[in-house]
Design a protein around this motif. Structure first.
Motif, short mmCIF file in Angstrom:
data_model
loop_
_atom_site.label_atom_id
_atom_site.label_comp_id
_atom_site.label_asym_id
_atom_site.label_seq_id
_atom_site.Cartn_x
_atom_site.Cartn_y
_atom_site.Cartn_z
N PRO A 54 -5.13 -1.55 -0.10
CA PRO A 54 -4.69 -1.81 1.28
C PRO A 54 -4.15 -3.23 1.49
N PHE A 55 -4.45 -4.13 0.57
CA PHE A 55 -4.02 -5.52 0.69
C PHE A 55 -2.80 -5.82 -0.18
N ALA A 56 -2.30 -4.80 -0.87
CA ALA A 56 -1.15 -4.93 -1.78
C ALA A 56 -1.40 -6.02 -2.83
N LEU A 57 -2.62 -6.04 -3.35
CA LEU A 57 -2.99 -7.03 -4.35
C LEU A 57 -3.42 -6.34 -5.64
N SER A 58 -2.98 -6.90 -6.76
CA SER A 58 -3.55 -6.54 -8.05
C SER A 58 -4.78 -7.43 -8.24
N PHE A 59 -5.62 -7.09 -9.22
CA PHE A 59 -6.78 -7.94 -9.46
C PHE A 59 -6.34 -9.33 -9.92
N ALA A 60 -5.27 -9.41 -10.70
CA ALA A 60 -4.78 -10.72 -11.16
C ALA A 60 -4.36 -11.59 -9.97
N ARG A 61 -3.64 -11.02 -9.02
CA ARG A 61 -3.23 -11.78 -7.84
C ARG A 61 -4.45 -12.17 -7.01
N TYR A 62 -5.39 -11.25 -6.88
CA TYR A 62 -6.63 -11.54 -6.15
C TYR A 62 -7.37 -12.71 -6.79
N GLU A 63 -7.50 -12.69 -8.12
CA GLU A 63 -8.24 -13.74 -8.82
C GLU A 63 -7.64 -15.12 -8.56
N VAL A 64 -6.33 -15.23 -8.58
CA VAL A 64 -5.69 -16.53 -8.31
C VAL A 64 -6.00 -16.97 -6.88
#
Length: 178
Positions: A54-64
């Motif tokens: 729902p946030f249009a985030l991959s885990f990699a993007r989230y981690e950064v």
């Protein structure tokens, strides 16, 4: 999310049986460890992906984003992001470019090193990562599918494996703040 019907037999146990039957007994336990961890990673990643969708985030993007939000000033040198996430610099650079494109992060010149770049969280990025973290906490992290004791034991086992592979030196009881 539709869950597939469970298989009548554990395919990893069957794979181990086949390994032994083919004379690879010395490697059977290791094959089972590797494939078990990889399957567990698939299961957990599917839950994480569903929570972040729902946030249009991959885990990699989230981690950064989460790493930047944890820092005292909301900004870190790109090299620090690379080191702390333990991924290749080109991966972080590519992820950062997408975050910049989406207005979640800005790239700033490093104050002391003209060759280096800083990544800084925008207000929109901070808001998004806080909402995404709430979703991950509720949907995944609060109940990873293991008891508290099993989770602690698994983390300890994997930490020993990571330490022995050179990921880190035994840390203080709690890491220093960012």
């Amino acid at each position: 999310m539709v869950r597939p019907r469970p298989l009548p037999v554990d395919p990893l146990a069957e794979a181990k049986r086949q390994w032994v039957a083919h004379g690879w007994t010395d490697a059977a336990d290791g094959m089972t460890v590797v494939t078990s961890v990889m399957r567990a990673q698939q299961l957990l990643l599917a839950r994480v992906d569903a929570a972040l969708k729902p946030f249009a985030l991959s885990f990699a993007r989230y981690e950064v984003l989460r790493l930047l939000a944890f820092s005292r000033t909301g900004r870190l040198p790109l090299s620090s992001v690379v080191a702390r996430l333990q991924v290749h610099a080109t991966t972080v650079t590519s992820t950062a470019e997408r975050l910049v494109r989406d207005g979640l992060v800005v790239r700033e010149p490093h104050p002391h090193d003209g060759r280096a770049a800083m990544l800084a969280l925008t207000a929109e990025g901070r808001d998004l990562v806080e909402r995404a973290t709430a979703a991950l906490n509720a949907d995944v992290f609060a109940d990873p599918g293991l008891s508290h004791d099993d989770a602690a034991e698994l983390v300890a086992i994997v930490a020993r494996m990571r330490r022995d592979a050179g990921d880190f030196i035994d840390p203080r009881p709690l890491p220093e703040p960012l």
